[in-house]
Scaffold this active site. Structure first.
Site, PDB file in Angstrom:
ATOM      1  N   GLU A 210     102.126  30.382 -51.705  1.00 61.90           N
ATOM      2  CA  GLU A 210     102.903  30.940 -50.588  1.00 61.90           C
ATOM      3  C   GLU A 210     102.089  30.658 -49.337  1.00 61.90           C
ATOM      4  O   GLU A 210     101.135  31.372 -49.020  1.00 61.90           O
ATOM      5  CB  GLU A 210     103.094  32.456 -50.789  1.00 61.90           C
ATOM      6  N   CYS A 244     103.549  34.885 -41.433  1.00 60.13           N
ATOM      7  CA  CYS A 244     103.770  33.496 -41.870  1.00 60.13           C
ATOM      8  C   CYS A 244     105.156  33.011 -41.464  1.00 60.13           C
ATOM      9  O   CYS A 244     105.367  31.814 -41.349  1.00 60.13           O
ATOM     10  CB  CYS A 244     103.572  33.385 -43.369  1.00 60.13           C
TER      11      CYS A 244
HETATM   12  P1  NAD Z   1      93.077  32.570 -46.327  1.00 58.41           P
HETATM   13  O1  NAD Z   1      93.529  31.365 -46.998  1.00 58.41           O
HETATM   14  O2  NAD Z   1      91.923  32.519 -45.413  1.00 58.41           O
HETATM   15  O3  NAD Z   1      92.747  33.760 -47.365  1.00 58.41           O
HETATM   16  C1  NAD Z   1      93.650  34.183 -48.353  1.00 58.41           C
HETATM   17  C2  NAD Z   1      92.882  34.611 -49.581  1.00 58.41           C
HETATM   18  O4  NAD Z   1      92.110  33.529 -50.039  1.00 58.41           O
HETATM   19  C3  NAD Z   1      91.923  35.766 -49.365  1.00 58.41           C
HETATM   20  O5  NAD Z   1      92.067  36.669 -50.442  1.00 58.41           O
HETATM   21  C4  NAD Z   1      90.560  35.121 -49.356  1.00 58.41           C
HETATM   22  O6  NAD Z   1      89.553  35.955 -49.865  1.00 58.41           O
HETATM   23  C5  NAD Z   1      90.748  33.950 -50.262  1.00 58.41           C
HETATM   24  N1  NAD Z   1      89.899  32.830 -49.923  1.00 58.41           N
HETATM   25  C6  NAD Z   1      89.402  32.499 -48.705  1.00 58.41           C
HETATM   26  N2  NAD Z   1      88.677  31.376 -48.782  1.00 58.41           N
HETATM   27  C7  NAD Z   1      88.710  30.979 -50.071  1.00 58.41           C
HETATM   28  C8  NAD Z   1      88.154  29.879 -50.788  1.00 58.41           C
HETATM   29  N3  NAD Z   1      87.438  28.947 -50.182  1.00 58.41           N
HETATM   30  N4  NAD Z   1      88.405  29.779 -52.107  1.00 58.41           N
HETATM   31  C9  NAD Z   1      89.161  30.703 -52.734  1.00 58.41           C
HETATM   32  N5  NAD Z   1      89.700  31.763 -52.106  1.00 58.41           N
HETATM   33  C10 NAD Z   1      89.475  31.905 -50.801  1.00 58.41           C
HETATM   34  O7  NAD Z   1      94.395  32.970 -45.617  1.00 58.41           O
HETATM   35  P2  NAD Z   1      94.541  34.062 -44.598  1.00 58.41           P
HETATM   36  O8  NAD Z   1      93.813  33.675 -43.351  1.00 58.41           O
HETATM   37  O9  NAD Z   1      94.230  35.328 -45.254  1.00 58.41           O
HETATM   38  O10 NAD Z   1      96.119  33.990 -44.304  1.00 58.41           O
HETATM   39  C11 NAD Z   1      96.639  33.187 -43.287  1.00 58.41           C
HETATM   40  C12 NAD Z   1      97.490  32.081 -43.813  1.00 58.41           C
HETATM   41  O11 NAD Z   1      98.309  32.541 -44.859  1.00 58.41           O
HETATM   42  C13 NAD Z   1      98.440  31.513 -42.793  1.00 58.41           C
HETATM   43  O12 NAD Z   1      98.486  30.121 -42.924  1.00 58.41           O
HETATM   44  C14 NAD Z   1      99.781  32.098 -43.169  1.00 58.41           C
HETATM   45  O13 NAD Z   1     100.882  31.356 -42.772  1.00 58.41           O
HETATM   46  C15 NAD Z   1      99.656  32.172 -44.640  1.00 58.41           C
HETATM   47  N6  NAD Z   1     100.508  33.216 -45.155  1.00 58.41           N
HETATM   48  C16 NAD Z   1     101.562  32.864 -45.915  1.00 58.41           C
HETATM   49  C17 NAD Z   1     102.412  33.850 -46.384  1.00 58.41           C
HETATM   50  C18 NAD Z   1     103.589  33.524 -47.252  1.00 58.41           C
HETATM   51  O14 NAD Z   1     104.130  34.456 -47.814  1.00 58.41           O
HETATM   52  N7  NAD Z   1     103.992  32.289 -47.408  1.00 58.41           N
HETATM   53  C19 NAD Z   1     102.171  35.172 -46.073  1.00 58.41           C
HETATM   54  C20 NAD Z   1     101.071  35.486 -45.302  1.00 58.41           C
HETATM   55  C21 NAD Z   1     100.235  34.499 -44.855  1.00 58.41           C
END
Ligand code: NAD
Length: 469
Positions: A210, A244
């Site tokens: 997502e 998002c």
């Molecule tokens: P992120 O990718 O930084 O983090 C999300 C999760 O991934 C967290 O739990 C984090 O601990 C983990 N994570 C971070 N780095 C990692 C790594 N290197 N390896 C494994 N896991 C890791 O995302 P974010 O900044 O929390 O969210 C923002 C993004 O998410 C935006 O692009 C937004 O559009 C998207 N988003 C999508 C939806 C959807 O439903 N499609 C909803 C909310 C956010």
């Protein structure tokens, strides 16, 4: 403390025991999850306020109620989703029992982001539990207060044998991903999604992604500009643009931009007053790191700030900001903005707007504002996106009857309502046969003959399919 691998193993042995399979077990867990949200509403609101200064109104709409509605919907319907689905048959299988059986996948991993830290963790859990899985939940460390509250509450309410919260940031998540899961459900950025996929490839684990992207809002043709501005401002600046499905940029004609700007100013002042920083209805940027990223993007833009632009690092505040004269290759168009900055790009025809949208990756949501249904339908037909909504933003994702998810770079797979149940289920193709009609079945055995072949082709032909039973 239990090691990550021990948690996974513990849950796996619970899954193997079959305890998550009975409908009653799933119902109890879903009901407890509902109680968890209802009993702790105040604490949840406080945590969300600590993390993002999320206004109570927005938190109730987009975190608490959306989860409660999903739970009610699942509790009322998952028994019917679990039923065997009988399929049509041909003459050769007429006496067989042919059906699709939804089975849980096993131990699934759900990784959540920080922007809707309750909703985006619990909604996938609803599907996972309803489908009979065990689940490990990894909240985002960035929304620290909600992360810690979930780690405290989930084990209090749900079976600890079947559901566990594992906490940590990138390093801990990478370590967790070395374990074998039966499905990984990831919500977050496209960049991290690539490392999730790499980790999943080691065990050939299926994934749901997502993700995000740049959701366009195309304003074209005759349009009620005041209503358009109000809906656009609400959808964009809800949660300070950290959604998002927030409109990422506006596309419109130069004439529409001229009419839109005063309407945007009026809507912003109506909603957030003359000094938005003092308005309790505006969230803050989640962290200094994210604040700096947004201010850098704004600094690199060659566009002209016509509304807002004020900011305060200590308060993690950025005023609702509108930027015009933005070119397609501007810094603001290079990545998802994910904050309260709205660039406006002008195009002079419907086709050029559609071409611009289609030059970019397929977005998670696409919005068209127009009174003309021909405009709405043309954009719908000539583009692709995860979701589509005309004359509004974000609201399409509140219906559990619609699948929520991206397409291409904005995500793989979908959830909400039955779609979440399906995501966490294996659709097992079952054919239960007896020993009847052996003469008919003998047609496929050697020695082969032209005669047998033509009979076989007739009995297995789709034209001779029979309905259901
Ligand atoms: P992120 O990718 O930084 O983090 C999300 C999760 O991934 C967290 O739990 C984090 O601990 C983990 N994570 C971070 N780095 C990692 C790594 N290197 N390896 C494994 N896991 C890791 O995302 P974010 O900044 O929390 O969210 C923002 C993004 O998410 C935006 O692009 C937004 O559009 C998207 N988003 C999508 C939806 C959807 O439903 N499609 C909803 C909310 C956010």
């Amino acid at each position: 403390m239990e090691k990550q691998s021990q948690v996974v193993e513990r849950l796996r042995s619970s899954f193997r025991s079959g305890m998550t399979i009975p409908e009653q077990f799933r119902r109890t867990q879903l009901t407890r999850l509902l109680s968890m949200i209802k009993d702790n509403e105040e604490q949840i609101l406080n945590a969300l306020h600590k993390d993002l200064a999320k206004p109570k109104f927005e938190a109730i709409l987009s975190e608490i109620d959306i989860v409660i509605n999903e739970l009610h919907h699942a509790i009322a319907n998952f028994k019917s989703w679990m039923q065997l689905e009988y399929v049509s048959k041909n003459l050769a299988t007429k006496l067989d029992n042919c059906f699709v059986r939804r089975e849980p996948l096993g131990v699934v991993l759900i990784i959540g982001p920080w922007n809707y830290p309750l909703q985006l963790l619990i909604l996938p859990m609803v599907g996972a539990i309803a489908a009979g899985n065990c689940a490990i939940i990894k909240p985002s460390e960035v929304s620290a207060a909600t992360d810690s509250l979930m780690a405290e509450l989930i084990p209090k309410y749900l079976s600890q044998d079947c559901y566990a919260v594992v906490r940590g940031g990138a390093e801990e998540t990478k370590a967790l991903l070395q374990n074998r899961f039966d499905h990984i459900f990831y919500t977050g950025s496209q960049t991290v999604a690539r490392s999730i996929l790499q980790a999943a490839s080691v065990h050939l684990t299926p994934v749901t992604l997502e993700l995000g992207g740049k959701c366009p809002c195309f304003i074209y043709g005759r349009v009620n500009i005041e209503a358009a501005a109000r809906r656009l401002v609400w959808a964009k600046f809800f949660n300070s643009g950290q959604s998002c499905v927030a409109p990422d940029y506006v596309l419109c004609s130069p004439a529409a931009q001229e009419a839109l700007l005063p309407a945007l100013r009026a809507a912003l002042e109506d909603f957030y007053g003359k000094e938005p920083q003092t308005c309790p209805d505006l969230s803050r940027i989640v962290s200094s790191r994210h604040w700096t990223r947004l201010m850098d993007l704004l600094g690199k833009s060659s566009g002209k700030v016509v509304i807002g632009g004020e900011s305060n690092e200590e308060d993690k505040y950025i005023a609702p900001t509108v930027v015009v004269d933005v070119a397609e290759d501007d810094a603001l168009m290079e990545e998802e903005i994910f904050g309260p900055i709205l660039p406006i790009l002008t195009v002079d025809s419907l086709e050029k707007g559609i071409d611009l949208i289609n030059r970019k990756e397929k977005p998670l949501a696409l919005y068209v504002f127009s009174d003309e249904s021909s405009v709405v339908n043309t954009v719908l037909e000539k583009t692709s996106s995860g979701g589509f909504c005309s004359n509004d933003g974000i609201v399409h994702m509140t219906l559990p009857s619609l699948p929520f998810g991206g397409v291409g770079a904005s995500g793989w797979g979908s959830y909400h309502g039955r779609w979440g149940f399906e995501t966490f289920s294996h659709r097992r193709a079952c054919m239960l046969r007896g020993w009847a009609l052996e003469r008919l079945n003998s047609l496929r055995y050697p020695p082969y003959s032209e005669d047998k072949l033509s009979w076989l082709r007739w009995t297995t032909s789709a034209k001779n399919s029979c309905s259901l039973m």
